[in-house]
Design a protein around this motif. Structure first.
Motif, PDB file in Angstrom:
ATOM      1  N   GLU A  26       1.290  -1.218  -0.069  1.00 27.31           N
ATOM      2  CA  GLU A  26       0.212  -0.543   0.015  1.00 27.31           C
ATOM      3  C   GLU A  26       0.844   1.318   0.239  1.00 27.31           C
ATOM      4  OE1 GLU A  26      -1.750   1.427   3.444  1.00 27.31           O
ATOM      5  OE2 GLU A  26      -3.508  -0.141   2.790  1.00 27.31           O
ATOM      6  N   PRO A  27       0.410   2.334  -0.474  1.00 29.12           N
ATOM      7  CA  PRO A  27       1.284   3.629  -0.470  1.00 29.12           C
ATOM      8  C   PRO A  27       1.200   3.757   0.887  1.00 29.12           C
ATOM      9  CG  PRO A  27       0.276   3.849  -2.849  1.00 29.12           C
ATOM     10  CD  PRO A  27      -0.669   2.141  -1.631  1.00 29.12           C
ATOM     11  N   ALA A  28       2.514   4.799   1.184  1.00 31.27           N
ATOM     12  CA  ALA A  28       2.344   4.915   2.296  1.00 31.27           C
ATOM     13  C   ALA A  28       2.390   6.869   2.269  1.00 31.27           C
ATOM     14  CB  ALA A  28       3.956   5.042   2.423  1.00 31.27           C
ATOM     15  N   ARG A  29       2.101   7.181   3.549  1.00 33.65           N
ATOM     16  CA  ARG A  29       2.151   8.103   4.664  1.00 33.65           C
ATOM     17  C   ARG A  29       3.314   8.481   5.010  1.00 33.65           C
ATOM     18  NH1 ARG A  29      -2.020   9.389   7.667  1.00 33.65           N
ATOM     19  NH2 ARG A  29      -1.375   6.857   8.255  1.00 33.65           N
ATOM     20  N   HIS A  30       3.893   9.553   4.779  1.00 36.18           N
ATOM     21  CA  HIS A  30       4.819  10.315   5.727  1.00 36.18           C
ATOM     22  C   HIS A  30       4.942  11.593   6.158  1.00 36.18           C
ATOM     23  CE1 HIS A  30       7.160   7.413   3.447  1.00 36.18           C
ATOM     24  NE2 HIS A  30       6.542   7.728   2.207  1.00 36.18           N
ATOM     25  N   VAL A  31       5.090  11.728   7.608  1.00 39.21           N
ATOM     26  CA  VAL A  31       4.916  13.222   8.848  1.00 39.21           C
ATOM     27  C   VAL A  31       6.377  13.702   9.032  1.00 39.21           C
ATOM     28  CG1 VAL A  31       4.700  11.919  10.607  1.00 39.21           C
ATOM     29  CG2 VAL A  31       3.392  14.108  10.067  1.00 39.21           C
ATOM     30  N   ALA A  32       6.557  15.009   8.907  1.00 40.69           N
ATOM     31  CA  ALA A  32       7.861  15.744   9.059  1.00 40.69           C
ATOM     32  C   ALA A  32       6.886  16.363  10.854  1.00 40.69           C
ATOM     33  CB  ALA A  32       7.875  16.843   8.590  1.00 40.69           C
ATOM     34  N   ALA A  89      -2.147   6.683  -1.906  1.00 38.86           N
ATOM     35  CA  ALA A  89      -1.761   6.749  -0.283  1.00 38.86           C
ATOM     36  C   ALA A  89      -3.102   7.594   0.390  1.00 38.86           C
ATOM     37  CB  ALA A  89      -1.188   6.920   0.547  1.00 38.86           C
ATOM     38  N   LYS A  90      -3.590   6.827   1.303  1.00 33.36           N
ATOM     39  CA  LYS A  90      -4.461   7.855   2.155  1.00 33.36           C
ATOM     40  C   LYS A  90      -4.997   7.355   3.313  1.00 33.36           C
ATOM     41  CE  LYS A  90      -7.140   3.226   1.251  1.00 33.36           C
ATOM     42  NZ  LYS A  90      -8.148   3.076   0.838  1.00 33.36           N
ATOM     43  N   GLY A  91      -5.246   8.502   4.194  1.00 29.26           N
ATOM     44  CA  GLY A  91      -5.120   8.505   5.970  1.00 29.26           C
ATOM     45  C   GLY A  91      -6.428   8.256   6.052  1.00 29.26           C
ATOM     46  N   ARG A  92      -6.527   7.910   7.300  1.00 30.13           N
ATOM     47  CA  ARG A  92      -7.607   6.825   8.080  1.00 30.13           C
ATOM     48  C   ARG A  92      -8.484   8.210   8.538  1.00 30.13           C
ATOM     49  NH1 ARG A  92      -5.250   2.650  12.803  1.00 30.13           N
ATOM     50  NH2 ARG A  92      -8.155   2.543  12.475  1.00 30.13           N
TER      51      ARG A  92
END
Length: 129
Positions: A22-28, A50-53
Motif C-alpha cells: 500500500e502507498p505510504a504516508r510520511h510526516v515531519a 496513499a490515504k489517511g485514516r
C-alpha cells in the motif's frame, strides 16, 4: 529566541503504518522543532494512492495548505469529496469527520496546522474510500 526557521532538507520524515504494497504516508512533525507553545503543525507527504485514516477531532480544528500535488478530502457525514489544488487551503472545524487522500500520480505535500492541540488521539471512523 523570538523565531525559528525550519528548512525542508532538515525534516525528519516518519513513515506511518500501512499495509504491505500500500502507498505510504510520511510526516515531519514540526511543533517541537518550531517551538510551538499553543498549536501544532506537521508537513505530510503522501505517495500516489496513499490515504489517511478517516477520523474526527473533538476539540482541534485543522487548516490544510497544499504545497504540491492535489489534496482530496472526504468531509462530513455522509462524506463529501473536496479537491484542493496546489496553493489552496481548506479549514476543518472540530468534530467534522475527515479523510485525506492522494488520488494523483505525484507526491502530495500538505502543511497541516491544528488548534488547540489535543492530547488525546482522534476518534477513528470507517473509511470513506
Amino acid at each position: 529566541m523570538p523565531f525559528r526557521a525550519l528548512h525542508p532538507d532538515t525534516y525528519t520524515w516518519i513513515t506511518r503504518p500501512h499495509e504491505p504494497g500500500e502507498p505510504a504516508r510520511h510526516v515531519a512533525e514540526l511543533s517541537e522543532d518550531a517551538g510551538f507553545a499553543h498549536t501544532r503543525a506537521n508537513v505530510w507527504r503522501y505517495e500516489p494512492g496513499a490515504k489517511g485514516r478517516r477520523h474526527r477531532h473533538k476539540l482541534q480544528e485543522e487548516t490544510f495548505v497544499v504545497v504540491s500535488g492535489t489534496l482530496t478530502m472526504y468531509l462530513g457525514e455522509p462524506p463529501e469529496r473536496v479537491d484542493v489544488a496546489p496553493g489552496g487551503a481548506i479549514h476543518v472545524t472540530a468534530g467534522t469527520p475527515l479523510q485525506t487522500v492522494n488520488h494523483g500520480s505525484e507526491d502530495l505535500v500538505v502543511y497541516v496546522h491544528g488548534w488547540p492541540p489535543e492530547d488525546e488521539h482522534a476518534e477513528l471512523l470507517d473509511p470513506a474510500v
